[in-house]
Motif scaffolding. Structure first.
Motif, short mmCIF file in Angstrom:
data_model
loop_
_atom_site.label_atom_id
_atom_site.label_comp_id
_atom_site.label_asym_id
_atom_site.label_seq_id
_atom_site.Cartn_x
_atom_site.Cartn_y
_atom_site.Cartn_z
N LEU A 60 -21.46 24.20 39.84
CA LEU A 60 -21.77 25.59 39.92
C LEU A 60 -21.27 26.37 38.90
CD1 LEU A 60 -22.55 28.00 41.95
CD2 LEU A 60 -20.10 27.78 42.97
N LEU A 61 -20.13 26.08 38.27
CA LEU A 61 -19.72 26.95 36.96
C LEU A 61 -20.71 26.87 35.84
CD1 LEU A 61 -15.93 26.22 37.16
CD2 LEU A 61 -16.76 28.41 37.87
N GLY A 62 -21.35 25.74 35.90
CA GLY A 62 -22.38 25.45 34.56
C GLY A 62 -23.48 26.43 34.90
N ALA A 63 -23.97 26.51 36.14
CA ALA A 63 -25.31 27.21 36.54
C ALA A 63 -24.74 28.82 36.32
CB ALA A 63 -25.67 26.91 37.99
N LYS A 64 -23.58 29.37 36.93
CA LYS A 64 -23.17 30.61 36.56
C LYS A 64 -23.07 31.12 35.11
CE LYS A 64 -20.71 31.48 40.99
NZ LYS A 64 -19.59 31.41 41.78
N HIS A 65 -22.36 30.16 34.38
CA HIS A 65 -22.56 30.35 32.91
C HIS A 65 -24.10 30.81 32.44
CE1 HIS A 65 -20.87 29.24 28.77
NE2 HIS A 65 -21.01 30.89 28.96
N LEU A 66 -24.88 29.75 32.62
CA LEU A 66 -26.18 29.75 32.22
C LEU A 66 -26.88 31.12 32.66
CD1 LEU A 66 -28.91 27.23 32.62
CD2 LEU A 66 -29.39 29.17 33.35
N ASN A 67 -26.60 31.57 34.05
CA ASN A 67 -27.20 32.96 34.42
C ASN A 67 -26.71 34.10 33.72
OD1 ASN A 67 -28.52 31.48 36.65
ND2 ASN A 67 -26.91 31.87 37.92
N LYS A 68 -25.38 34.08 33.33
CA LYS A 68 -24.90 35.21 32.52
C LYS A 68 -25.62 35.04 31.20
CE LYS A 68 -20.45 35.16 34.75
NZ LYS A 68 -19.05 35.15 34.31
N ILE A 69 -25.69 34.08 30.37
CA ILE A 69 -26.43 33.97 29.21
C ILE A 69 -27.74 34.47 29.24
CG2 ILE A 69 -27.14 32.50 27.51
CD1 ILE A 69 -24.64 30.72 28.05
N LEU A 70 -28.65 33.88 30.31
CA LEU A 70 -29.88 34.01 30.62
C LEU A 70 -30.38 35.67 30.88
CD1 LEU A 70 -32.77 33.09 30.63
CD2 LEU A 70 -32.70 32.55 33.00
N SER A 71 -29.40 36.40 31.69
CA SER A 71 -29.44 37.63 31.98
C SER A 71 -29.41 38.48 30.73
CB SER A 71 -28.40 38.02 32.90
OG SER A 71 -28.47 39.48 33.21
#
Length: 301
Positions: free
Chosen positions: A65-76
């Protein structure tokens, strides 16, 4: 995109790094980013903490989950128009992996040619002697740190007037490992605050100064995010180049050199300025795209 990834990570369906790679690439493509495939790869590598080789081995593993959230921040951040380098938080320059953010310019491939020219000039001195190098307007520290990392015969001075940019350079210096002992950092507007005992001591002065004219327009990705004080030089665009050429003789040893990055349409006029000021061995080197970009010259005959 952001909500779907996090939601998928919390339900009974396993979401893998391969799934996230596909979704990231799709989002980037849908937002008109031409290099969507390679940028998706970079984002996944950063979010996962894996190297490219490690990601290949783990691509079918479930993403935490933490990896997915980190990805979301970068992508946003990327989808908002922010440069990929800032969204990732780091960028490669030669053999360095540098911290980069809105406080400093993004290191660009054409500047790597400047380091090559610097090596050529430094190699003309006695290899047994320590060479003193000054990186003016150091920003992230890319140029000076690359020279320090790639040579054992130098002492490098990073000089930067922006206190915020200097924090970035200092952080990158901390990541240089054993090579860091060869580098000193100064908060100074060009030479203004350097110790007087350093006068006539530098074998080489290098700089990628601001060289864009105030009236020139830039792509939104540059104009809206990169620091303007590191981009714009004044009405002509050559003001800071001229400042460095004028001031450098007091700080160079005899036969010391200057290496400067500039716009292709500035090289001829700045070469003439250097000649008029008394520099010799003036050469223009092309960048990786074949454009005249780097001027080098030697003080004295």
């Amino acid at each position: 995109m952001s909500e779907s990834i996090v939601a998928s990570s919390t339900n009974t369906n396993k979401i893998t790094w391969a799934d996230l790679l596909w979704e990231t690439a799709k989002s980037l493509e849908e937002n008109g980013i031409d290099s969507y495939k390679v940028e998706a790869q970079w984002i996944i590598e950063t979010a996962s903490g894996f190297s490219r080789e490690e990601l290949l081995k783990n691509i079918r593993n479930e993403a935490p989950l933490l990896g997915a959230k980190h990805l979301n921040k970068i992508l946003s951040r990327r989808l908002s128009g922010e440069p990929i380098q800032y969204a990732l938080g780091s960028w490669s320059f030669r053999e360095l992996d540098l911290l980069v953010d809105h406080r400093v310019l993004i290191p660009r491939p054409e500047t790597e040619t400047l380091v090559d020219v610097a090596h050529t000039m430094l190699s003309q001195f006695d290899r047994r002697l320590k060479k003193f190098v000054c990186d003016l307007g150091a920003g992230s520290g890319a140029i000076g740190l690359a020279i320090a990392q790639e040579r054992n015969d130098v002492e490098v001075y990073l000089v930067e007037k922006s206190a915020e940019a200097l924090k970035v350079a200092s952080a990158n210096l901390a990541g240089l490992g054993n090579h860091a002992v060869k580098v000193k950092v100064f908060h100074s507007c060009w030479f203004d605050e350097l110790p007087r005992e350093l006068r006539n001591s530098f074998h080489l002065i290098v700089s990628n100064p601001p060289y864009i004219a105030d009236s020139e327009s830039l792509p939104n990705e540059v104009a809206n995010f990169e620091p303007h004080e590191a981009l714009f030089a004044g009405e002509k665009g050559t003001e800071y180049i001229e400042t460095i050429l004028l001031a450098s003789p007091k700080w160079l040893m005899e036969s010391g050199g200057v290496v400067l990055e500039m716009a292709p349409d500035q090289t001829d006029s700045m070469a003439e300025t250097a000649r008029e000021l008394g520099y010799s061995s003036i050469e223009i080197s092309k960048d990786l795209s074949g454009k005249p970009r780097i001027m080098s010259c030697v003080w004295g005959k």
